[in-house]
Design an enzyme around this catalytic site. Sequence first.
Site, PDB file in Angstrom:
ATOM      1  N   GLU A  33       0.834  -1.212   0.000  1.00 56.19           N
ATOM      2  CA  GLU A  33       0.000   0.000   0.000  1.00 56.19           C
ATOM      3  C   GLU A  33       0.862   1.253   0.000  1.00 56.19           C
ATOM      4  OE1 GLU A  33      -2.984   0.101  -0.487  1.00 56.19           O
ATOM      5  OE2 GLU A  33      -3.870  -1.779   0.145  1.00 56.19           O
ATOM      6  N   TYR A 116      -6.747   5.453   4.649  1.00 60.07           N
ATOM      7  CA  TYR A 116      -6.868   4.485   3.557  1.00 60.07           C
ATOM      8  C   TYR A 116      -6.068   3.213   3.837  1.00 60.07           C
ATOM      9  CZ  TYR A 116      -5.572   2.099  -0.653  1.00 60.07           C
ATOM     10  OH  TYR A 116      -5.313   1.104  -1.551  1.00 60.07           O
ATOM     11  N   ASP A 134      -9.220   5.237  -1.657  1.00 61.09           N
ATOM     12  CA  ASP A 134      -8.077   5.887  -2.328  1.00 61.09           C
ATOM     13  C   ASP A 134      -8.630   6.705  -3.506  1.00 61.09           C
ATOM     14  OD1 ASP A 134      -8.725   4.066  -4.272  1.00 61.09           O
ATOM     15  OD2 ASP A 134      -6.670   3.395  -4.639  1.00 61.09           O
TER      16      ASP A 134
END
Length: 352
Positions: A33, A116, A134
């Site tokens: 991520e 997120y 996102d």
Amino acid sequence: MTFSSSLISWYEVNKRDLPFRGTKDPYLIWVSEVILQQTRMEQGVTYYLRFIEQFPDIRSLAAASEEEVLKTWQGMGYYSRARNLHASALEIRENFGGKFPATYLQIVKLKGIGDYSAASIASLAFGEPQAAIDGNVYRFITRYFGFRDEVGSASGKKRTREKANSLMDKNQPGIFNQAMIEFGALICTPQKPSCHNCIFNTSCYAFKHKLILKIPVKKKKVFIRKRYLNYLVMTFPERGKPRVILNKRSEEDIWKNLYDFPVIESMVRLSSSGLRKTDEWKRIFHGKKPSVINISEEFRHILSHQVILATFYHISLEEPPEGFDIRLPLDQMNSVPLPRLITRYIQKYFQG
Ligand code: SF4
């Protein structure tokens, strides 16, 4: 079929095969991520594989020095991400016995982890129903429901998260989140979304009202600052070998804790004679005989809120000036973490 089941069915058929897909290891999800936040997918996958080969788990990341982590990160830019990964690995080691915290509320408190990423990790690794929003998901939801909040606004974030949470299949929150992201990345794309092949086109607000390119509502333009960096690449002989002076960037500015060369920053573009007239040049070279052996072309380097215009002056000296303690053999410049701008220069002028 509900929104969620249609989406997940689409996802099962169309998802991309990515190395971190399917893992439930929170550390691997976290690293992927963080890398993909500001790096394109194809490049991101390569960097991800390189990073986890070097640091396969929290323990190895926490055991490394920050400099080693920055070195592995080299080329990806936005180095605060690497510093935060490292700081959070240390915190997990100290406060959680090396085990990744298992709830959204704990994860979101770690350094550099925003809503997120925390939602993504909590849902995928621990099955917690938290919608991960996102840019892809924001675009998809705001278009589909016709939300007009500006990108990045608090109201837009809140509305989109609430909506995604209400649509979520609570039995498989991780898959739902991944499917939302994948749909935004592959179908509801920024410029030319595939509306005619979209499974939601009969109920999509933006499609019905021909507002696809107007939603999401863009942020007003931010001011981009120009910076002129005149780098002094000072080399001198020591025991028969050339050495170069480097500078460790310690201030709250771009590239903190990375290395570059001593620099004279100016408000405007300086000619070579203009640079020699600056107080800093006179102070550095007072009583010395600097010989400029090369002046580079101007390098343009674009960051999120600034454009760097850099010129490199390769200066040969008999002996180093006072006050510059970091000196490396010229052929070992690459052994420390360097911003991309500096490696571009080195590649072109020393290895090209
Ligand atoms: S119809 Fe177009 S704008 Fe609407 S959700 Fe589908 S791809 Fe996105």
